[in-house]
Design a protein around this motif. Structure first.
Motif, PDB file in Angstrom:
ATOM      1  N   PHE A 124       0.220  -6.659  -5.695  1.00 28.96           N
ATOM      2  CA  PHE A 124      -0.151  -5.319  -6.158  1.00 28.96           C
ATOM      3  C   PHE A 124       0.642  -4.261  -5.421  1.00 28.96           C
ATOM      4  CE2 PHE A 124      -4.266  -7.743  -6.440  1.00 28.96           C
ATOM      5  CZ  PHE A 124      -4.295  -7.834  -7.816  1.00 28.96           C
ATOM      6  N   LEU A 125       0.795  -3.108  -6.077  1.00 26.72           N
ATOM      7  CA  LEU A 125       1.220  -1.908  -5.378  1.00 26.72           C
ATOM      8  C   LEU A 125       0.069  -0.916  -5.539  1.00 26.72           C
ATOM      9  CD1 LEU A 125       3.398  -0.649  -3.658  1.00 26.72           C
ATOM     10  CD2 LEU A 125       4.541   0.147  -5.728  1.00 26.72           C
ATOM     11  N   VAL A 126      -0.559  -0.628  -4.432  1.00 23.29           N
ATOM     12  CA  VAL A 126      -1.837   0.085  -4.427  1.00 23.29           C
ATOM     13  C   VAL A 126      -1.636   1.502  -3.912  1.00 23.29           C
ATOM     14  CG1 VAL A 126      -4.206   0.027  -3.571  1.00 23.29           C
ATOM     15  CG2 VAL A 126      -2.938  -2.121  -3.870  1.00 23.29           C
ATOM     16  N   GLY A 127      -2.098   2.487  -4.651  1.00 19.58           N
ATOM     17  CA  GLY A 127      -2.021   3.871  -4.193  1.00 19.58           C
ATOM     18  C   GLY A 127      -3.285   4.274  -3.461  1.00 19.58           C
ATOM     19  N   GLY A 128      -4.163   4.978  -4.159  1.00 22.10           N
ATOM     20  CA  GLY A 128      -5.369   5.553  -3.553  1.00 22.10           C
ATOM     21  C   GLY A 128      -6.162   4.594  -2.686  1.00 22.10           C
ATOM     22  N   ALA A 129      -6.377   3.385  -3.178  1.00 25.53           N
ATOM     23  CA  ALA A 129      -7.221   2.440  -2.439  1.00 25.53           C
ATOM     24  C   ALA A 129      -6.542   1.905  -1.180  1.00 25.53           C
ATOM     25  CB  ALA A 129      -7.640   1.281  -3.348  1.00 25.53           C
ATOM     26  N   TYR A 177       5.432  -3.456 -11.582  1.00 29.06           N
ATOM     27  CA  TYR A 177       5.110  -2.921 -12.910  1.00 29.06           C
ATOM     28  C   TYR A 177       3.927  -1.977 -12.759  1.00 29.06           C
ATOM     29  CZ  TYR A 177       3.114  -2.430 -17.524  1.00 29.06           C
ATOM     30  OH  TYR A 177       2.571  -1.882 -18.655  1.00 29.06           O
ATOM     31  N   GLU A 178       4.205  -0.710 -12.965  1.00 34.26           N
ATOM     32  CA  GLU A 178       3.172   0.312 -12.826  1.00 34.26           C
ATOM     33  C   GLU A 178       3.135   1.170 -14.092  1.00 34.26           C
ATOM     34  OE1 GLU A 178       2.181   1.244  -8.508  1.00 34.26           O
ATOM     35  OE2 GLU A 178       4.027   2.323  -8.869  1.00 34.26           O
ATOM     36  N   PRO A 179       2.257   0.816 -15.022  1.00 32.03           N
ATOM     37  CA  PRO A 179       2.132   1.674 -16.211  1.00 32.03           C
ATOM     38  C   PRO A 179       1.676   3.068 -15.778  1.00 32.03           C
ATOM     39  CG  PRO A 179       0.393  -0.022 -16.167  1.00 32.03           C
ATOM     40  CD  PRO A 179       1.316  -0.308 -15.026  1.00 32.03           C
ATOM     41  N   GLY A 188       0.717  -2.386 -10.422  1.00 33.41           N
ATOM     42  CA  GLY A 188       0.193  -1.178  -9.778  1.00 33.41           C
ATOM     43  C   GLY A 188      -0.425  -0.240 -10.789  1.00 33.41           C
ATOM     44  N   GLY A 189      -1.467   0.449 -10.385  1.00 32.51           N
ATOM     45  CA  GLY A 189      -2.146   1.402 -11.254  1.00 32.51           C
ATOM     46  C   GLY A 189      -3.642   1.209 -11.171  1.00 32.51           C
ATOM     47  N   SER A 190      -4.290   2.048 -10.337  1.00 29.27           N
ATOM     48  CA  SER A 190      -5.752   2.018 -10.192  1.00 29.27           C
ATOM     49  C   SER A 190      -6.300   0.657  -9.787  1.00 29.27           C
ATOM     50  CB  SER A 190      -6.426   2.522 -11.473  1.00 29.27           C
ATOM     51  OG  SER A 190      -6.062   3.874 -11.731  1.00 29.27           O
ATOM     52  N   VAL A 191      -5.544  -0.037  -8.930  1.00 32.78           N
ATOM     53  CA  VAL A 191      -6.069  -1.284  -8.371  1.00 32.78           C
ATOM     54  C   VAL A 191      -7.120  -0.938  -7.312  1.00 32.78           C
ATOM     55  CG1 VAL A 191      -5.527  -3.384  -7.064  1.00 32.78           C
ATOM     56  CG2 VAL A 191      -3.906  -2.525  -8.771  1.00 32.78           C
ATOM     57  N   THR A 192      -8.262  -1.622  -7.396  1.00 32.11           N
ATOM     58  CA  THR A 192      -9.340  -1.436  -6.429  1.00 32.11           C
ATOM     59  C   THR A 192      -9.859  -2.813  -6.024  1.00 32.11           C
ATOM     60  OG1 THR A 192     -11.093  -1.452  -8.094  1.00 32.11           O
ATOM     61  CG2 THR A 192     -10.089   0.695  -7.590  1.00 32.11           C
ATOM     62  N   GLY A 205       0.861  -1.173   0.000  1.00 33.47           N
ATOM     63  CA  GLY A 205       0.000   0.000   0.000  1.00 33.47           C
ATOM     64  C   GLY A 205       0.898   1.223   0.000  1.00 33.47           C
ATOM     65  N   ASN A 206       0.894   1.966  -1.091  1.00 36.09           N
ATOM     66  CA  ASN A 206       1.731   3.165  -1.174  1.00 36.09           C
ATOM     67  C   ASN A 206       0.857   4.373  -0.844  1.00 36.09           C
ATOM     68  OD1 ASN A 206       3.425   5.247  -1.795  1.00 36.09           O
ATOM     69  ND2 ASN A 206       3.589   4.776  -3.986  1.00 36.09           N
ATOM     70  N   TRP A 207       1.020   4.872   0.363  1.00 33.78           N
ATOM     71  CA  TRP A 207       0.181   5.995   0.793  1.00 33.78           C
ATOM     72  C   TRP A 207       0.545   7.295   0.080  1.00 33.78           C
ATOM     73  CZ3 TRP A 207       0.276   5.365   6.901  1.00 33.78           C
ATOM     74  CH2 TRP A 207      -0.350   4.156   7.237  1.00 33.78           C
ATOM     75  N   LYS A 208       1.740   7.328  -0.527  1.00 34.13           N
ATOM     76  CA  LYS A 208       2.253   8.564  -1.141  1.00 34.13           C
ATOM     77  C   LYS A 208       2.245   9.675  -0.082  1.00 34.13           C
ATOM     78  CE  LYS A 208       0.775   6.745  -5.542  1.00 34.13           C
ATOM     79  NZ  LYS A 208       0.328   6.980  -6.922  1.00 34.13           N
ATOM     80  N   MET A 209       2.023  10.939  -0.457  1.00 36.78           N
ATOM     81  CA  MET A 209       2.063  12.017   0.537  1.00 36.78           C
ATOM     82  C   MET A 209       0.653  12.273   1.079  1.00 36.78           C
ATOM     83  SD  MET A 209       3.901  15.758   0.254  1.00 36.78           S
ATOM     84  CE  MET A 209       2.505  16.626  -0.460  1.00 36.78           C
ATOM     85  N   TRP A 221       0.251   5.474 -17.180  1.00 35.46           N
ATOM     86  CA  TRP A 221      -1.094   5.895 -17.613  1.00 35.46           C
ATOM     87  C   TRP A 221      -2.189   5.296 -16.736  1.00 35.46           C
ATOM     88  CZ3 TRP A 221      -3.656   1.448 -19.053  1.00 35.46           C
ATOM     89  CH2 TRP A 221      -2.865   0.369 -19.419  1.00 35.46           C
ATOM     90  N   ALA A 222      -1.851   4.312 -15.927  1.00 41.06           N
ATOM     91  CA  ALA A 222      -2.846   3.670 -15.058  1.00 41.06           C
ATOM     92  C   ALA A 222      -2.790   4.200 -13.622  1.00 41.06           C
ATOM     93  CB  ALA A 222      -2.635   2.156 -15.058  1.00 41.06           C
ATOM     94  N   ILE A 223      -1.783   5.015 -13.329  1.00 49.63           N
ATOM     95  CA  ILE A 223      -1.586   5.466 -11.947  1.00 49.63           C
ATOM     96  C   ILE A 223      -2.483   6.662 -11.642  1.00 49.63           C
ATOM     97  CG2 ILE A 223       0.054   6.487 -10.328  1.00 49.63           C
ATOM     98  CD1 ILE A 223       2.247   4.812 -11.587  1.00 49.63           C
ATOM     99  N   GLY A 224      -3.377   6.477 -10.695  1.00 49.97           N
ATOM    100  CA  GLY A 224      -4.222   7.572 -10.232  1.00 49.97           C
ATOM    101  C   GLY A 224      -5.241   8.032 -11.252  1.00 49.97           C
ATOM    102  N   THR A 225      -5.433   7.256 -12.307  1.00 52.36           N
ATOM    103  CA  THR A 225      -6.316   7.677 -13.393  1.00 52.36           C
ATOM    104  C   THR A 225      -7.654   6.954 -13.393  1.00 52.36           C
ATOM    105  OG1 THR A 225      -5.351   5.989 -14.827  1.00 52.36           O
ATOM    106  CG2 THR A 225      -4.370   8.190 -14.909  1.00 52.36           C
TER     107      THR A 225
HETATM  108  P1  13P Z   1      -3.107   4.324  -7.683  1.00 53.93           P
HETATM  109  O1  13P Z   1      -3.473   2.976  -7.081  1.00 53.93           O
HETATM  110  O2  13P Z   1      -3.658   5.471  -6.901  1.00 53.93           O
HETATM  111  O3  13P Z   1      -3.395   4.372  -9.143  1.00 53.93           O
HETATM  112  O4  13P Z   1      -1.502   4.454  -7.525  1.00 53.93           O
HETATM  113  C1  13P Z   1      -0.704   3.398  -7.919  1.00 53.93           C
HETATM  114  C2  13P Z   1       0.678   3.664  -7.470  1.00 53.93           C
HETATM  115  O5  13P Z   1       1.343   4.553  -7.952  1.00 53.93           O
HETATM  116  C3  13P Z   1       1.219   2.820  -6.394  1.00 53.93           C
HETATM  117  O6  13P Z   1       2.586   3.036  -6.231  1.00 53.93           O
END
Ligand code: 13P
Length: 247
Positions: A228-233, A163-165, A208-212, A8-12, A167-171
């Motif tokens: 998975f590497l999950v951002g927002g979710a 592997y995080e395309p 990784g990339g918009s996994v929900t 789970g990548n919380w980012k900032m 175009w799929a990150i946060g979109t």
């Molecule tokens: P999202 O899951 O928000 O698209 O982010 C993916 C990501 O960058 C995880 O490192």
């Protein structure tokens, strides 16, 4: 077999209140004990998160510098990450590459130093939309991975590839299971040729990339998707369902 690993990548994102909620939710779970869970925490909260996190969940930094200490204002080192009890660092995230200008060679230097310092590494790779549309997806992913080979050396067992395309990150536009599987399989094949058959068979490749929770099960069923590497979710209660998505 490759143990499924969900990051789970919380980012900032997050403050102490939200962190308490997220950790309480993870404690409640229940989390599949066959899945490794690693949460990527803003550096300033690593020690706090570590102090409230059950031992069954690991905490990761989201970046670090390439040396142990010194005059690098604003940076943190792998030694510091370890000193507060954490075992992992995420390196080469597309946001580090795009916003902070990190190139393949710097990412490789960071990976080398982190591994030498005893951290485990989630190393991120992935193409932009422009690169995909130009038919360069594999070329980009192989180039980014090739740069890591000397840095990783014999430490492949301490590395997870993500592997995080871009175009799929946060979109909200996730790669389809077929699209992701295609790249994961190509990458594993490339590793067999360029590293070794053993490493190719053993290394875990996260998507990784918009996994929900809505798309995780289908993605998890793909043969070469090992987590998975999950951002927002990862900030939401549904992260538990993503951890448990592998059947
Ligand atoms: P999202 O899951 O928000 O698209 O982010 C993916 C990501 O960058 C995880 O490192």
């Amino acid at each position: 077999g490759r143990k499924f690993v969900v990051g789970g990548n919380w980012k900032m994102n997050g403050d102490k209140n939200q962190i308490n909620e997220i950790v309480n939710n993870l404690k409640k779970g229940p989390l599949d004990p066959n899945v490794e869970v690693v949460i990527g925490v803003p550096a300033i909260y690593l020690a706090y998160v570590k102090s409230i996190l059950p031992d069954t969940i690991s905490a990761s930094a989201q970046n670090c510098w390439k040396s142990a200490k010194g005059a690098f204002t604003g940076e943190i080192s792998p030694a510091m990450i370890k000193d507060v009890g954490c075992e992992w660092v995420i390196l080469g995230h597309s946001e580090r590459r795009a916003i902070f200008g990190e190139k393949d060679d710097l990412v490789a230097e960071k990976v080398a130093h982190a591994l030498e310092s005893g951290l485990k590494v989630i190393a991120c790779i992935g193409e932009t939309l422009e690169e995909r549309e130009a038919g360069k997806t594999e070329e980009v992913v192989f180039r980014q991975t090739k740069a890591l080979i000397p840095a990783i050396g014999s430490n492949w067992d301490k590395v997870v590839l993500a592997y995080e395309p871009v175009w799929a990150i946060g979109t909200g536009k996730t790669a389809s299971p077929q699209q992701a599987q295609e790249v994961h399989a190509a990458l594993r094949n490339w590793l067999a040729t360029n590293v070794s058959a053993e490493v190719a068979a053993a290394v875990r490749i996260q998507y990784g990339g918009s996994v929900t929770s809505a798309n995780a099960k289908e993605l998890a069923a793909a043969a070469d998707i090992d987590g998975f590497l999950v951002g927002g979710a990862s900030l939401k209660p549904e992260f538990v369902d993503i951890v448990n998505a592998k059947q």
